[in-house]
Design a protein around this motif. Structure first.
Motif, PDB file in Angstrom:
ATOM      1  N   LYS A 370       0.842  -1.202   0.000  1.00 28.46           N
ATOM      2  CA  LYS A 370       0.000   0.000   0.000  1.00 28.46           C
ATOM      3  C   LYS A 370       0.874   1.249   0.000  1.00 28.46           C
ATOM      4  O   LYS A 370       0.597   2.237  -0.723  1.00 28.46           O
ATOM      5  N   PHE A 373       2.279   1.667  -3.437  1.00 27.22           N
ATOM      6  CA  PHE A 373       1.265   2.196  -4.353  1.00 27.22           C
ATOM      7  C   PHE A 373       1.100   3.707  -4.150  1.00 27.22           C
ATOM      8  O   PHE A 373       1.043   4.473  -5.121  1.00 27.22           O
ATOM      9  N   ASN A 394      -0.555  -1.245  -7.678  1.00 24.60           N
ATOM     10  CA  ASN A 394      -1.894  -1.452  -7.115  1.00 24.60           C
ATOM     11  C   ASN A 394      -2.292  -2.918  -7.192  1.00 24.60           C
ATOM     12  O   ASN A 394      -2.936  -3.461  -6.278  1.00 24.60           O
ATOM     13  N   TYR A 397      -0.671  -4.643  -4.398  1.00 24.84           N
ATOM     14  CA  TYR A 397      -1.364  -4.351  -3.136  1.00 24.84           C
ATOM     15  C   TYR A 397      -2.589  -5.263  -2.956  1.00 24.84           C
ATOM     16  O   TYR A 397      -2.789  -5.846  -1.889  1.00 24.84           O
TER      17      TYR A 397
END
Length: 431
Positions: A370, A373, A394, A397
């Motif tokens: 995260k 990202f 992403n 993630y």
């Protein structure tokens, strides 16, 4: 997809209910045929016990006889063997009250009663074990459905992201910035996600059918399955096999077989019975009514009989040998059950000891991905990285987020499994 929309529409129209694991467990206990069958077997064993206990009581019976006879003979001196061929007619009526009571059978009857008691005990524990086995099976299905629901949710996000990656890669390929092989690999990744989702939905539909069959509740949509409740996350200590209901069930079964064996051995001994008979008798040559009216006390008999079976074609020996083999078979079942129990408990304890480490690792991965990202997004805003890198970070993630969800769900399931095995081993509401 059309069928799914139809199911959703039907469910909305019918106001489909949602269910927790506890709801399905309660319904399973009340409606599952295997559980109800085991309950009936216990009730039948109780009636069998009552039948065995009845052998301690005297048998009292009443017999009545009404007869018309006519005999043909020329004179009063004709006989065939001991039967007189007198020429006569007559009406006779009799009434007899009979009593038969087992005085002594070398404890064979008591052993049969004790064997029946052990059978009731064994089947009662078996009923508890069947119930908890069904709950464990229900838990496994419930867990897999929740796991697949999480996968579909995350895969929907991943599918969208892989679609973005493919579209962006296609633009880059058209601009001549990437090779065709890289574009093809992105297309394959998208198709793989779609194929995985098809397989998950197929598995999910199969499990919904299984859980409906097991619980007795028709569940048509995965959305009807609610998340696990957080009401009880206490881990109970699972007892040793020797203190478990499974051990009690099999030990009672072995005791039942041994007592039946001893009872059959005693059947070869003489049995002593008390008998008594009280007779009423009436007779008339011409009138039935008079024969009934004249019925009066005729006498009684009281005595003791000894019954000894001298030879039965070796039936008793074969029955005893069969019972010996059944005892050995039950002992082997006990050994096998002990090994299975200890293997299950050992594996469960290991999984519980490792699950927190797994959750911590996946949580760190999810947090790190995260952060990555967020970082790539900021860099992209300042044109320091490309859009493709943002989408790919992403994807990473969501992949790690799925692992975290799986870890948390697995921990809840393992605690519930631990507690169900504890109930299976230690709690039996039947007795």
């Amino acid at each position: 997809m059309r069928n799914l929309f139809i199911l959703i529409a039907v469910c909305i129209y019918a106001n489909c209910a949602s269910y927790t694991f506890e709801d399905l467990s309660k319904h399973l206990e009340l409606t599952n045929p295997s559980i109800l069958s085991s309950r009936l077997q216990t009730l039948m064993a109780n009636e069998e016990l009552s039948m065995q206990k009845s052998n301690f009581y005297p048998k009292l019976s009443l017999s009545a006889n009404s007869e018309y006879s006519k005999k043909f003979a020329d004179n009063l001196s004709n006989y065939i063997n001991d039967e007189s061929l007198v020429g006569s007619t007559g009406y006779q009526n009799s009434l007899s009250l009979k009593l038969n009571y087992e005085l002594y059978k070398f404890n064979a009857t008591s052993l049969s009663v004790q064997a029946a008691e052990e059978k009731v005990k064994s089947l009662s524990y078996q009923e508890c074990n069947i119930l908890n086995e069904a709950k464990l099976e229900l838990l496994e299905l419930y867990y897999k459905i929740l796991d697949d629901k999480d996968k579909i949710e995350i895969y929907e996000e991943l599918k969208g992201l892989h679609r973005q990656i493919y579209d962006l890669s296609k633009r880059l390929y058209d601009a001549g910035e990437i090779q065709k092989t890289l574009l093809a690999s992105k297309a394959i990744e998208l198709v793989e996600i779609e194929d995985a989702m098809i397989q998950i939905r197929k598995d999910l539909e199969s499990m919904l059918s299984e859980i409906s069959n097991l619980s007795g509740i028709d569940i048509v949509l995965a959305s009807q399955i609610l998340p696990f409740q957080d009401s009880n996350k206490t881990e109970f200590d699972i007892p040793a096999f020797e203190d478990s209901n499974k051990a009690r069930e099999l030990n009672a079964l072995i005791a039942n077989k041994l007592l039946l064996l001893e009872s059959k051995k005693k059947d070869s001994f003489p049995a002593v019975y008390l008998y008594a008979k009280y007779d009423f008798y009436g007779y008339d040559n011409d009138e039935y009514k008079i024969s009934v009216k004249d019925t009066k006390k005729n006498g009684y008999r009281v005595g003791i009989s000894i019954v000894y079976n001298l030879f039965d074609g070796f039936r008793r020996e074969a029955a005893i040998q069969s019972d010996l083999l059944e005892v050995e078979l039950a002992k082997q079942d006990l050994i096998s059950a002990k090994r299975d129990y200890e293997k299950t408990v050992r594996n469960l304890k290991y999984e519980l000891s490792q699950i927190d480490k797994k959750i911590k690792t996946t949580s760190d991965l999810a947090n790190s991905s995260k952060d990555l990202f967020d970082m790539t997004q900021k860099l992209n805003e300042h044109e320091q990285t490309d859009e493709l890198s943002v989408i790919q970070s992403n994807v990473k993630y969501y992949e790690n987020l799925l692992k975290l969800k799986e870890g948390n769900l697995e921990k809840t399931m393992l605690i519930l499994k631990n507690n169900l095995i504890y109930e299976k081993a230690n709690v039996c509401k039947v007795l």
